[in-house]
Write an enzyme that holds these catalytic residues in place. Structure first.
Site, PDB file in Angstrom:
ATOM      1  N   ARG B  10       0.848  -1.206   0.000  1.00 13.46           N
ATOM      2  CA  ARG B  10       0.000   0.000   0.000  1.00 13.46           C
ATOM      3  C   ARG B  10       0.878   1.249   0.000  1.00 13.46           C
ATOM      4  O   ARG B  10       0.523   2.281  -0.575  1.00 13.46           O
ATOM      5  CB  ARG B  10      -0.965   0.000   1.186  1.00 13.46           C
ATOM      6  CG  ARG B  10      -0.270  -0.046   2.527  1.00 13.46           C
ATOM      7  CD  ARG B  10      -1.266  -0.031   3.665  1.00 13.46           C
ATOM      8  NE  ARG B  10      -0.664  -0.439   4.905  1.00 13.46           N
ATOM      9  CZ  ARG B  10      -0.880   0.168   6.069  1.00 13.46           C
ATOM     10  NH1 ARG B  10      -1.677   1.198   6.140  1.00 13.46           N
ATOM     11  NH2 ARG B  10      -0.299  -0.273   7.157  1.00 13.46           N
ATOM     12  N   GLU B  58     -18.395   4.655  -0.530  1.00 15.89           N
ATOM     13  CA  GLU B  58     -17.658   3.948  -1.572  1.00 15.89           C
ATOM     14  C   GLU B  58     -18.467   3.795  -2.858  1.00 15.89           C
ATOM     15  O   GLU B  58     -17.908   3.858  -3.962  1.00 15.89           O
ATOM     16  CB  GLU B  58     -17.205   2.574  -1.072  1.00 15.89           C
ATOM     17  CG  GLU B  58     -16.204   2.621   0.084  1.00 15.89           C
ATOM     18  CD  GLU B  58     -16.844   2.895   1.445  1.00 15.89           C
ATOM     19  OE1 GLU B  58     -18.099   2.855   1.550  1.00 15.89           O
ATOM     20  OE2 GLU B  58     -16.118   3.143   2.418  1.00 15.89           O
ATOM     21  N   PHE B  83     -14.320  -3.096   0.658  1.00 17.79           N
ATOM     22  CA  PHE B  83     -15.327  -2.118   0.211  1.00 17.79           C
ATOM     23  C   PHE B  83     -15.286  -1.943  -1.309  1.00 17.79           C
ATOM     24  O   PHE B  83     -16.319  -1.814  -1.957  1.00 17.79           O
ATOM     25  CB  PHE B  83     -15.108  -0.778   0.915  1.00 17.79           C
ATOM     26  CG  PHE B  83     -14.993  -0.906   2.408  1.00 17.79           C
ATOM     27  CD1 PHE B  83     -15.919  -1.643   3.119  1.00 17.79           C
ATOM     28  CD2 PHE B  83     -13.961  -0.300   3.097  1.00 17.79           C
ATOM     29  CE1 PHE B  83     -15.811  -1.791   4.501  1.00 17.79           C
ATOM     30  CE2 PHE B  83     -13.843  -0.428   4.479  1.00 17.79           C
ATOM     31  CZ  PHE B  83     -14.767  -1.177   5.183  1.00 17.79           C
ATOM     32  N   HIS B 109      -5.333  -3.286   1.734  1.00 22.02           N
ATOM     33  CA  HIS B 109      -5.827  -4.134   2.829  1.00 22.02           C
ATOM     34  C   HIS B 109      -6.537  -5.374   2.309  1.00 22.02           C
ATOM     35  O   HIS B 109      -7.603  -5.754   2.793  1.00 22.02           O
ATOM     36  CB  HIS B 109      -6.724  -3.337   3.784  1.00 22.02           C
ATOM     37  CG  HIS B 109      -5.986  -2.253   4.522  1.00 22.02           C
ATOM     38  ND1 HIS B 109      -5.377  -1.204   3.867  1.00 22.02           N
ATOM     39  CD2 HIS B 109      -5.742  -2.059   5.830  1.00 22.02           C
ATOM     40  CE1 HIS B 109      -4.799  -0.417   4.753  1.00 22.02           C
ATOM     41  NE2 HIS B 109      -4.990  -0.902   5.947  1.00 22.02           N
ATOM     42  N   ARG B 167      -1.692  -4.616   3.517  1.00 20.03           N
ATOM     43  CA  ARG B 167      -1.424  -3.730   4.658  1.00 20.03           C
ATOM     44  C   ARG B 167      -0.060  -4.026   5.273  1.00 20.03           C
ATOM     45  O   ARG B 167       0.672  -3.120   5.665  1.00 20.03           O
ATOM     46  CB  ARG B 167      -2.506  -3.936   5.720  1.00 20.03           C
ATOM     47  CG  ARG B 167      -2.187  -3.256   7.048  1.00 20.03           C
ATOM     48  CD  ARG B 167      -3.313  -3.431   8.055  1.00 20.03           C
ATOM     49  NE  ARG B 167      -2.958  -2.746   9.292  1.00 20.03           N
ATOM     50  CZ  ARG B 167      -2.379  -3.344  10.332  1.00 20.03           C
ATOM     51  NH1 ARG B 167      -2.087  -4.630  10.288  1.00 20.03           N
ATOM     52  NH2 ARG B 167      -2.090  -2.648  11.418  1.00 20.03           N
TER      53      ARG B 167
END
Lengths: 292, 315
Positions: B10, B58, B83, B109, B167
């Site tokens: 990330r 989102e 999401f 993530h 992550r």
């Protein structure tokens, strides 16, 4: 072909009559396409015939010869099931032949059931899943605003569509980013598939909600070109916040047996009904032409 | 062995965006109140005018990104994988995938290694949902180098791309290969072998390489392939390897349903059938805990790959 120029145009009686005639032709196209498809959504298409006509023949800076013109205004049919209305106004405006409308929803036609930007000239965003178009129009508006251009973005929503939570995410976004180049239009015909909106899941009070979400709200009779003109002029001159035109309309407007009948949300006319609808609309058109 | 650098992909994503932002004024980034976690904050700092925080919404963000792409921008829409691929699935399908818009989805993530946040945030189904969308490119980079290259390639490619980042800090592995080159849709053969092929993606690639070392010490020759682009998958590299070894093990930080394993099975069962075993999350939800320990518990580790290989070879 009507070809109005936004800057010099003022609505006079002759032009208003021409717009009324065009709305009538748009309605005929709605009947031709839903009859041709034996499917589709005539009710909400008919209720938005005037606003679609006004946008495409007067308000928006567009060029049917160049559908992807970079500095064009954009239109998003967030209530995508009213594709017969959009396709009819696009055809009548010259984006593609009016004669193609009866191929709507056919297996070999480019006139896809819900608006498809990859197959239908003039469609600025593929829609059909309620709530998504208004978000996409926010994306267009913020992008165009960041570039500093004069382009405006219009999105047409149904009143039933306001039940989608995503609509309110989009409205929050539009106000937060002061998208004054965005104008949403709510076709408040008060009916949805399963019945009267207040029986299903009331979206009211719509005006107050839109205001609370940071919109400048203009209420109009959605079948009056005078009121539509005033509303869009006001919207264009409103700075610092997005505008919403809240239109009171009659679902099925212009076809006697469809008016205010929930059953005509998503049903095609049969042979007999087609004849009656066509006759009524041709008579209305003839009356407008005679009155010239 | 010299000390291995460990970087979460990330972070690579955030840095790559900021670098690309200098060259490309049409690159615009969207986030949903997670800029500090998705690391788009790095881009925001450099280009505040081209970073749009959509708040915790989102569904709206995905469609805003779609709209932006039609007026000349290349949007990177960022949020957690759960999401991006779950909550906003239908927005991604209908407003990005169906019109084939030039939107990049930066999903951070991903996988069980999210760790302490637990099952609600551990997305082990994103390959499955995103793969199912026609025309969607699905990429899961293995380390910092690959993640940065993937972001650049995604920008250059015209069409929708789903990028999955992690992550947890993961070892940098691709600096050991002087010929390393990232190309969308092309797998990478790291190590040739004759007994079995190990096909991995994402952070599991490093585990596969470790497993191959362990196996070599035990006299087993394993071929290791990195499939960073899960869709469109590199059929050629898979078929060629299957022809050579005749046995394949897939390993991914994703459910065994719908991910890399099934993608590999689809290719091989139709074009060169050989036995395939899948390592992944075995159709269960995860739970809280440190990422590295969860990976071990759920069987996504070098040791588990070694064990599966031996089972498959009857050793």
């Amino acid at each position: 072909m009507l070809n109005f120029v936004r800057e010099v145009f003022t609505i006079d009686i002759a032009t208003k009559r021409k717009l009324a005639e065009m709305a009538c032709r748009v309605r005929l196209g709605i009947i031709e396409s839903t009859y041709g498809a034996q499917a589709g959504h005539p009710g909400g298409s008919l209720s938005s015939a005037e606003v679609l006509t006004y946008l495409y023949f007067k308000e928006m800076n567009i060029d049917p010869e160049n559908p992807k013109m970079e500095n064009r205004d954009r239109f998003v049919l967030s209530k995508g099931h009213c594709s017969p209305g959009l396709y009819s106004v696009l055809a009548n405006r010259g984006y593609f032949p009016v004669e193609d409308l009866p191929t709507f929803r056919h297996i070999d036609s480019y006139l896809e059931g819900h608006p498809s930007m990859t197959t239908v000239p003039g469609v600025d965003m593929s829609t059909g899943s309620l709530g998504q178009g208004v978000s996409a129009s926010c994306g267009m508006a913020i992008g165009l605003k960041k570039r500093g251009g004069p382009e405006r973005v219009y999105a047409l929503l149904g009143d039933g569509e306001l039940q989608e939570g995503q609509v309110w995410e989009a409205l929050m976004f539009a106000a937060h980013h002061s998208l004054d180049n965005l104008c949403i239009i709510v076709d408040n015909n008060n009916l949805q598939i399963d019945g009267v909106v207040t029986d299903i899941m009331s979206p009211y009070p719509i005006k107050e909600k839109l205001k609370a979400f940071g919109f400048s709200v203009i209420e109009v009779d959605g079948h009056s070109f005078d009121e539509l003109e005033q509303a869009f002029n006001t919207a264009r001159n409103t700075k610092g916040k997005p505008s919403a035109v809240l239109m009171r309309t009659t679902k099925g407007k212009g076809v006697s047996y469809m008016e205010n009948q929930v059953g005509w949300h998503g049903k095609a006319p049969n042979d007999e009904e087609y004849k009656i609808a066509k006759q009524e609309l041709l008579e209305a058109l003839a009356a407008l032409e005679v009155s010239q | 062995m010299s000390e291995v650098k460990r970087i979460p992909t990330r972070e690579s994503y955030g840095h790559a965006l900021a670098e690309l932002g200098h060259e490309h004024p049409d690159l615009i980034v969207l986030d949903c109140d997670l800029s500090s976690a998705t690391k788009t904050g790095i881009f925001q700092k450099a280009f505040p005018d081209r970073h749009i925080n959509c708040g915790i919404a989102e569904a709206n963000m995905m469609c805003v990104a779609g709209g932006l792409s039609t007026v000349g921008y290349v949007p990177f829409a960022s949020t957690f994988a759960i999401f991006a691929s779950g909550r906003a699935y239908e927005q991604v399908r209908n407003t990005i995938g169906y019109p084939h818009l030039n939107v990049k989805i930066g999903a951070t993530h991903g996988g069980i290694s999210v760790g302490e946040d637990g099952a609600s945030h551990q997305c082990n189904e994103d390959f499955a949902t995103m793969r199912a969308i026609p025309g969607m490119v699905v990429v899961c980079p293995s380390d910092d180098i690959e993640a940065r290259a993937a972001v650049k390639a995604a920008y250059e490619y015209v069409g929708p791309v789903y990028l999955r980042f992690g992550r947890m800090a993961v070892p940098v592995i691709n600096d050991k290969y002087p010929d390393y080159k990232f190309e969308l849709g092309k797998g990478i053969l790291y190590r040739e072998g004759t007994d079995i092929t190990i096909v991995a993606t994402g952070l599991v690639v490093a585990e596969a390489l470790t497993a191959a070392d362990i196996l070599a010490n035990q006299g087993i020759s394993a071929e290791v392939i990195n499939i960073h682009t899960i869709k469109p998958i590199d059929e050629e590299i898979l078929i060629n390897s299957a022809k050579k070894t005749g046995k394949v093990i897939t390993a991914e930080e994703h459910s065994i349903i719908g991910g890399l394993g099934e993608a590999v099975c689809s290719v091989l069962s139709e074009k060169y059938p050989v036995p395939v075993k899948r390592i992944g999350i075995n159709d269960v939800f995860g739970h809280s805990g440190p990422g590295p320990e969860l990976l071990k518990e759920f069987g996504i580790s070098a040791d588990n790959i070694v064990q599966k290989v031996k089972e498959m070879l009857g050793k």
